[in-house]
Design a protein around this motif. Sequence first.
Motif, PDB file in Angstrom:
ATOM      1  N   PHE A 175     -21.743 -38.431 -32.161  1.00 33.85           N
ATOM      2  CA  PHE A 175     -21.442 -36.722 -32.419  1.00 33.85           C
ATOM      3  C   PHE A 175     -20.618 -36.569 -30.807  1.00 33.85           C
ATOM      4  O   PHE A 175     -19.790 -36.100 -31.034  1.00 33.85           O
ATOM      5  CB  PHE A 175     -22.589 -36.003 -32.596  1.00 33.85           C
ATOM      6  CG  PHE A 175     -21.984 -34.430 -32.782  1.00 33.85           C
ATOM      7  CD1 PHE A 175     -21.088 -34.063 -34.293  1.00 33.85           C
ATOM      8  CD2 PHE A 175     -22.329 -33.169 -31.708  1.00 33.85           C
ATOM      9  CE1 PHE A 175     -20.622 -33.130 -34.206  1.00 33.85           C
ATOM     10  CE2 PHE A 175     -21.151 -31.878 -31.693  1.00 33.85           C
ATOM     11  CZ  PHE A 175     -20.683 -32.297 -33.182  1.00 33.85           C
TER      12      PHE A 175
ATOM     13  N   THR B 239     -11.343 -29.062 -35.813  1.00 39.24           N
ATOM     14  CA  THR B 239     -12.757 -30.595 -36.804  1.00 39.24           C
ATOM     15  C   THR B 239     -13.692 -30.094 -36.285  1.00 39.24           C
ATOM     16  O   THR B 239     -14.847 -30.520 -37.399  1.00 39.24           O
ATOM     17  CB  THR B 239     -11.968 -31.912 -35.456  1.00 39.24           C
ATOM     18  OG1 THR B 239     -10.238 -31.769 -36.194  1.00 39.24           O
ATOM     19  CG2 THR B 239     -12.453 -32.725 -36.191  1.00 39.24           C
TER      20      THR B 239
ATOM     21  N   TRP C 119     -16.957 -30.006 -39.855  1.00 37.57           N
ATOM     22  CA  TRP C 119     -18.505 -30.603 -39.390  1.00 37.57           C
ATOM     23  C   TRP C 119     -19.339 -29.212 -39.999  1.00 37.57           C
ATOM     24  O   TRP C 119     -20.059 -29.574 -40.473  1.00 37.57           O
ATOM     25  CB  TRP C 119     -18.655 -31.685 -38.729  1.00 37.57           C
ATOM     26  CG  TRP C 119     -17.191 -32.863 -38.144  1.00 37.57           C
ATOM     27  CD1 TRP C 119     -16.871 -33.407 -39.820  1.00 37.57           C
ATOM     28  CD2 TRP C 119     -16.801 -33.374 -37.015  1.00 37.57           C
ATOM     29  NE1 TRP C 119     -15.547 -34.012 -38.475  1.00 37.57           N
ATOM     30  CE2 TRP C 119     -15.976 -33.931 -36.895  1.00 37.57           C
ATOM     31  CE3 TRP C 119     -17.524 -32.507 -35.478  1.00 37.57           C
ATOM     32  CZ2 TRP C 119     -15.333 -35.091 -36.033  1.00 37.57           C
ATOM     33  CZ3 TRP C 119     -16.237 -33.956 -34.458  1.00 37.57           C
ATOM     34  CH2 TRP C 119     -16.141 -34.405 -35.445  1.00 37.57           C
ATOM     35  N   MET C 120     -19.324 -28.539 -38.822  1.00 36.08           N
ATOM     36  CA  MET C 120     -20.557 -28.176 -39.018  1.00 36.08           C
ATOM     37  C   MET C 120     -19.889 -26.111 -40.321  1.00 36.08           C
ATOM     38  O   MET C 120     -20.446 -25.743 -39.979  1.00 36.08           O
ATOM     39  CB  MET C 120     -20.972 -26.988 -37.602  1.00 36.08           C
ATOM     40  CG  MET C 120     -21.252 -28.342 -36.784  1.00 36.08           C
ATOM     41  SD  MET C 120     -20.880 -27.486 -34.657  1.00 36.08           S
ATOM     42  CE  MET C 120     -21.776 -26.563 -34.365  1.00 36.08           C
ATOM     43  N   ASN C 121     -20.415 -27.127 -41.178  1.00 30.21           N
ATOM     44  CA  ASN C 121     -20.309 -25.706 -42.371  1.00 30.21           C
ATOM     45  C   ASN C 121     -20.917 -24.818 -41.852  1.00 30.21           C
ATOM     46  O   ASN C 121     -22.654 -24.892 -41.860  1.00 30.21           O
ATOM     47  CB  ASN C 121     -20.385 -26.288 -43.631  1.00 30.21           C
ATOM     48  CG  ASN C 121     -19.061 -27.358 -44.193  1.00 30.21           C
ATOM     49  OD1 ASN C 121     -19.000 -28.135 -43.162  1.00 30.21           O
ATOM     50  ND2 ASN C 121     -19.353 -27.679 -44.968  1.00 30.21           N
TER      51      ASN C 121
ATOM     52  N   ASP D 159     -24.489 -24.799 -43.955  1.00 27.79           N
ATOM     53  CA  ASP D 159     -25.690 -25.189 -43.367  1.00 27.79           C
ATOM     54  C   ASP D 159     -26.007 -25.162 -42.567  1.00 27.79           C
ATOM     55  O   ASP D 159     -27.426 -25.469 -42.377  1.00 27.79           O
ATOM     56  CB  ASP D 159     -24.878 -26.522 -43.572  1.00 27.79           C
ATOM     57  CG  ASP D 159     -24.117 -27.375 -44.408  1.00 27.79           C
ATOM     58  OD1 ASP D 159     -24.609 -26.746 -45.478  1.00 27.79           O
ATOM     59  OD2 ASP D 159     -23.022 -27.641 -44.014  1.00 27.79           O
TER      60      ASP D 159
ATOM     61  N   VAL E 195     -26.035 -28.137 -35.718  1.00 25.49           N
ATOM     62  CA  VAL E 195     -25.194 -29.274 -36.024  1.00 25.49           C
ATOM     63  C   VAL E 195     -25.872 -29.888 -37.442  1.00 25.49           C
ATOM     64  O   VAL E 195     -24.897 -29.958 -38.086  1.00 25.49           O
ATOM     65  CB  VAL E 195     -24.220 -29.860 -34.564  1.00 25.49           C
ATOM     66  CG1 VAL E 195     -24.259 -32.159 -35.799  1.00 25.49           C
ATOM     67  CG2 VAL E 195     -24.173 -29.113 -34.090  1.00 25.49           C
ATOM     68  N   MET E 196     -27.125 -29.558 -37.262  1.00 23.44           N
ATOM     69  CA  MET E 196     -28.323 -29.764 -37.952  1.00 23.44           C
ATOM     70  C   MET E 196     -28.678 -28.868 -38.875  1.00 23.44           C
ATOM     71  O   MET E 196     -29.896 -29.488 -38.981  1.00 23.44           O
ATOM     72  CB  MET E 196     -29.033 -31.150 -37.170  1.00 23.44           C
ATOM     73  CG  MET E 196     -29.051 -32.267 -36.620  1.00 23.44           C
ATOM     74  SD  MET E 196     -29.970 -33.061 -36.130  1.00 23.44           S
ATOM     75  CE  MET E 196     -30.927 -34.192 -37.946  1.00 23.44           C
TER      76      MET E 196
END
Lengths: 258, 258
Positions: free
Chosen positions: A121, A190, A194-196, A199, A203-204
């Motif tokens: 990442f 971009t 990845w980081m909708n 969610d 990031v996590m």
Amino acid sequence: MTQVGDLKVITFYDFASTKESTKAWNPNCWKTRYSLNYKGLPYKTIWLEYPDVEPTLKAAGIAPTSTKPDGSPMYTIPAIEDPNTGTAIAESFVIAQYLDKTYPDKPTLIPAGTKALQSAFANVSFVHVAPILQFAYLIMIENVLNPKSRGYFCEARKNDILRGVSIEDAYPRGERAKEEWGKVKAGFETIANWMNKEDGRFVMGDTVSFADFVVGGWVQMAKKTWDEDSQEWKDISTWNGGRWPRLLEDLEKYASIA
Amino acid sequence: MTQVGDLKVITFYDFASTKESTKAWNPNCWKTRYSLNYKGLPYKTIWLEYPDVEPTLKAAGIAPTSTKPDGSPMYTIPAIEDPNTGTAIAESFVIAQYLDKTYPDKPTLIPAGTKALQSAFANVSFVHVAPILQFAYLIMIENVLNPKSRGYFCEARKNDILRGVSIEDAYPRGERAKEEWGKVKAGFETIANWMNKEDGRFVMGDTVSFADFVVGGWVQMAKKTWDEDSQEWKDISTWNGGRWPRLLEDLEKYASIA
């Protein structure tokens, strides 16, 4: 040697700058500042000029992290000296792994099983955001770096990231500026994809991890490099629904400069 | 409609090829084959020629995944039709998320909290391994693709990945071949460095996840594209201590072609 609670104070090396508003401008050093703050470890920053990095790290017994284009060893910061263990190391991801291993009872930077993913990442974020550097370098030598660092910085960046082109010549102008700034926007987009949002903010998801400090480091760099009323910062701070300044707010409690 | 146990058989679209030894050569479709096998779901492969992808997916009600350079919608595979839910979708990461959501009791492809990291990993693996494509495309049109697919494939790759250069002209020769093959080696090495041996055989250590299918897909492509006694496959299979063919062995139980 200063001590806070049970722990002695860690020495943290970051780059010096001209003034308060550009202080702590380096994206890689932010990864380590965020890491130290997130783990709640006591530390003190030493602000180095570029020509002083190599002799300071050598004196501290910190190994080089890579090789210059001419083949000689390259000493880089962030770096830390931890008097609690006698460890002296450089490179933000190496430092993060060391901190997790040495202080397992403190919050975790790299959750179990995600080391390769976190490393990838960090790498891919650089690939996508790197077009910003050709814009940033010129502002850095004009506004951010002290005279003592400028010559070294110009020479080093010409020889590595800019592949033989000077900072002045690499700065995109006219139509090229539009095109290259479009790449910066696409790079941030971009990462945003990845980081909708659904969610979570990080990031996590709802868990802060090293990957957030990578992205946060880039945004910190942009914020410190450009003035708040510059077109560049206005652009970045409105892209992707304003999520980049919001990320800095979400990370604010780990952003103190000690 | 065929049924296996409680579940109806999923239709999986992959690309056709000339012969048994090059069957299942596409790296993106491998991500979905591995995913379906890992979750233990019943499926049947439909092998498509390139010109048949768009009409087949349109007829199945599967949405395009991107846009061609001319602005028209681009239909891509892998794609699946799941008669258990009436869902028809394309793109390996989208499919993986769908499978995890729809079949939560089966093994997990994207462990909780790692969605953005897994997505970034897939992206950065492409960035690093992509130099292999300019070598592979020529072998593909010579040995892997049926005549019906060749013209479409040449035109499509010239217009997207190769940015206006033909497959024939893009194939690196002489000194350039050495240099570009060196980039392929460096790309695999970068991935190897993320996946330290001491952490386990897989990207997430001892846990298999979608990221392994991304890397495994690349290695499968190389193995199917080049003959076993070619210099290219000999190189790849010995790089990084032989870990790439070993990865295929470790994933072998999820590699059946149904």
